[in-house]
Scaffold this active site. Sequence first.
Site, PDB file in Angstrom:
ATOM      1  N   ARG A   1      18.362 -14.206 113.226  1.00 27.95           N
ATOM      2  CA  ARG A   1      19.780 -14.546 113.092  1.00 27.95           C
ATOM      3  C   ARG A   1      20.026 -15.071 111.675  1.00 27.95           C
ATOM      4  O   ARG A   1      19.142 -15.739 111.091  1.00 27.95           O
ATOM      5  CB  ARG A   1      20.162 -15.637 114.097  1.00 27.95           C
TER       6      ARG A   1
ATOM      7  N   HIS B   1      23.584  -5.746 111.349  1.00 30.04           N
ATOM      8  CA  HIS B   1      23.106  -6.215 112.665  1.00 30.04           C
ATOM      9  C   HIS B   1      22.924  -5.026 113.625  1.00 30.04           C
ATOM     10  O   HIS B   1      23.508  -4.993 114.718  1.00 30.04           O
ATOM     11  CB  HIS B   1      24.094  -7.244 113.250  1.00 30.04           C
TER      12      HIS B   1
HETATM   13  P1  NDP Z   1      11.535 -14.426 122.960  1.00 28.52           P
HETATM   14  O1  NDP Z   1      12.248 -15.546 123.626  1.00 28.52           O
HETATM   15  O2  NDP Z   1      10.787 -13.456 123.785  1.00 28.52           O
HETATM   16  O3  NDP Z   1      10.486 -15.014 121.885  1.00 28.52           O
HETATM   17  C1  NDP Z   1      10.798 -16.057 121.029  1.00 28.52           C
HETATM   18  C2  NDP Z   1       9.559 -16.438 120.231  1.00 28.52           C
HETATM   19  O4  NDP Z   1       9.924 -17.414 119.245  1.00 28.52           O
HETATM   20  C3  NDP Z   1       8.473 -17.068 121.103  1.00 28.52           C
HETATM   21  O5  NDP Z   1       7.207 -16.624 120.685  1.00 28.52           O
HETATM   22  C4  NDP Z   1       8.625 -18.563 120.822  1.00 28.52           C
HETATM   23  O6  NDP Z   1       7.429 -19.302 120.936  1.00 28.52           O
HETATM   24  C5  NDP Z   1       9.040 -18.525 119.365  1.00 28.52           C
HETATM   25  N1  NDP Z   1       9.736 -19.774 119.018  1.00 28.52           N
HETATM   26  C6  NDP Z   1      10.881 -20.267 119.535  1.00 28.52           C
HETATM   27  N2  NDP Z   1      11.166 -21.466 118.994  1.00 28.52           N
HETATM   28  C7  NDP Z   1      10.170 -21.749 118.136  1.00 28.52           C
HETATM   29  C8  NDP Z   1       9.882 -22.844 117.290  1.00 28.52           C
HETATM   30  N3  NDP Z   1      10.685 -23.906 117.220  1.00 28.52           N
HETATM   31  N4  NDP Z   1       8.744 -22.806 116.546  1.00 28.52           N
HETATM   32  C9  NDP Z   1       7.913 -21.727 116.621  1.00 28.52           C
HETATM   33  N5  NDP Z   1       8.128 -20.640 117.405  1.00 28.52           N
HETATM   34  C10 NDP Z   1       9.250 -20.664 118.161  1.00 28.52           C
HETATM   35  O7  NDP Z   1      12.616 -13.691 122.044  1.00 28.52           O
HETATM   36  P2  NDP Z   1      12.687 -12.137 121.650  1.00 28.52           P
HETATM   37  O8  NDP Z   1      11.399 -11.754 121.021  1.00 28.52           O
HETATM   38  O9  NDP Z   1      13.180 -11.355 122.796  1.00 28.52           O
HETATM   39  O10 NDP Z   1      13.880 -12.158 120.575  1.00 28.52           O
HETATM   40  C11 NDP Z   1      13.827 -12.930 119.411  1.00 28.52           C
HETATM   41  C12 NDP Z   1      15.169 -12.915 118.709  1.00 28.52           C
HETATM   42  O11 NDP Z   1      15.403 -11.668 118.072  1.00 28.52           O
HETATM   43  C13 NDP Z   1      16.409 -13.060 119.591  1.00 28.52           C
HETATM   44  O12 NDP Z   1      16.606 -14.399 120.016  1.00 28.52           O
HETATM   45  C14 NDP Z   1      17.501 -12.605 118.656  1.00 28.52           C
HETATM   46  O13 NDP Z   1      17.934 -13.692 117.866  1.00 28.52           O
HETATM   47  C15 NDP Z   1      16.788 -11.594 117.760  1.00 28.52           C
HETATM   48  N6  NDP Z   1      17.281 -10.234 117.996  1.00 28.52           N
HETATM   49  C16 NDP Z   1      17.906  -9.560 116.978  1.00 28.52           C
HETATM   50  C17 NDP Z   1      18.366  -8.280 117.143  1.00 28.52           C
HETATM   51  C18 NDP Z   1      18.961  -7.535 116.016  1.00 28.52           C
HETATM   52  O14 NDP Z   1      19.481  -6.433 116.236  1.00 28.52           O
HETATM   53  N7  NDP Z   1      18.891  -8.026 114.792  1.00 28.52           N
HETATM   54  C19 NDP Z   1      18.242  -7.596 118.435  1.00 28.52           C
HETATM   55  C20 NDP Z   1      17.544  -8.363 119.436  1.00 28.52           C
HETATM   56  C21 NDP Z   1      17.100  -9.633 119.215  1.00 28.52           C
HETATM   57  P3  NDP Z   1       6.668 -19.434 122.362  1.00 28.52           P
HETATM   58  O15 NDP Z   1       6.072 -18.059 122.605  1.00 28.52           O
HETATM   59  O16 NDP Z   1       5.630 -20.434 122.106  1.00 28.52           O
HETATM   60  O17 NDP Z   1       7.685 -19.821 123.375  1.00 28.52           O
HETATM   61  C1  OXD Z   2      20.561  -9.201 120.465  1.00 33.89           C
HETATM   62  C2  OXD Z   2      21.193  -8.701 119.275  1.00 33.89           C
HETATM   63  O1  OXD Z   2      20.328 -10.396 120.564  1.00 33.89           O
HETATM   64  O2  OXD Z   2      21.758  -7.617 119.328  1.00 33.89           O
HETATM   65  O3  OXD Z   2      20.264  -8.382 121.339  1.00 33.89           O
HETATM   66  O4  OXD Z   2      21.117  -9.322 118.226  1.00 33.89           O
END
Ligand code: NDP
Ligand code: OXD
Length: 308
Positions: free
Chosen positions: A223, A271
């Site tokens: 983000r 995005h």
């Molecule tokens: P998940 O919830 O599956 O994974 C999140 C990961 O981030 C986990 O490994 C978590 O650690 C880690 N994390 C969270 N907080 C912290 C922290 N404070 N310190 C260290 N590590 C942290 O999310 P997704 O993989 O499904 O998605 C990630 C993000 O991708 C979404 O939230 C969204 O913002 C973005 N996204 C963007 C898109 C785009 O088109 N640009 C499309 C889809 C998603 P732990 O494993 O230990 O819990």
């Molecule tokens: C999502 C995105 O979170 O599109 O799926 O960014």
Amino acid sequence: MTILYKADPERGRQWAAHFAQKAPGVPFRVWPDIGDANAVRYLAAWQPPADVMRTFPNLEVIFSVGAGIDQFDLSGVPPHVAVVRMTEPGIVEGMVEYVTQAVLTIHRDLFDYAAQQRERVWREMPVRAASTRRVGVLGLGMLGTAVLKTLRLFGFDCAGWSRSRHEIDGVECHAGAESLDAFLARTDILVCLLPLTDATRGLIGKHVFETLPKGASFINVGRGPHVNQHDLLDALDSGHLHAAILDVTEPEPLPAGHPFWTHPRVRLTPHIASATRPESAVDVVLDNLRRHRAGERMIGEIDRARGY
Ligand code: NDP
Ligand code: OXD
């Protein structure tokens, strides 16, 4: 028991068609055609309406139509209402494609070749083996893990960072704030795939850029607010950072006068790194409805206290 969809109306029509085919008995409506507000138990939205609980007093679950839920204002949503992010496989495939092309763009010196092209210079640069390029992914969730598995196939030297400890074959896994600097210091191409939470907002700034080795590059598909954009520009302009590929910015759309638009070492996309596919999204939501009715935990249910 109505499911109400509130996001892009064209996609809403596609969701409605898949619901009609796969679950003809389930009443599915697309905003603003809400029908009886008291019957709305499930909301699938990119952004719920303001005052969501006053509008839909019997709401039980809010499904995000995206993988992230940071766009939700959950302050007025009581704890008994579950919040579920999107986990359908199309989002994962799209993200793997996008990040792979971004890493390869940097790895194969395409920013430098674009600069040469502007100057009509025909000059080869040595091709480095992928095994000598260190890629580091912030976030080892659904998306970060899938991206790393594919990058491993190209032979990149891969690492990841998360909150809790993970083990991924062939990936050096780091966990927690205390190991962030060690992770950054071994990273030539940094990829952000974190969720946006109070703990990750603004995380990627001066300190992170300075801790990366000189010549490192940055890819943001998480983000926009993860990044301090002034610090990113400073790091690029000082030459410490080589290039940035940004799919997300703050705000979106990026204002016309923003320096990222014209920066020669910034590549922007609006995005689009990945997008939810209606057909498989409907399968995931139907499976979760079944789980919810059976009193089971739904796939992708978020922890409200953690914020993801
Ligand atoms: P998940 O919830 O599956 O994974 C999140 C990961 O981030 C986990 O490994 C978590 O650690 C880690 N994390 C969270 N907080 C912290 C922290 N404070 N310190 C260290 N590590 C942290 O999310 P997704 O993989 O499904 O998605 C990630 C993000 O991708 C979404 O939230 C969204 O913002 C973005 N996204 C963007 C898109 C785009 O088109 N640009 C499309 C889809 C998603 P732990 O494993 O230990 O819990
Ligand atoms: C999502 C995105 O979170 O599109 O799926 O960014």
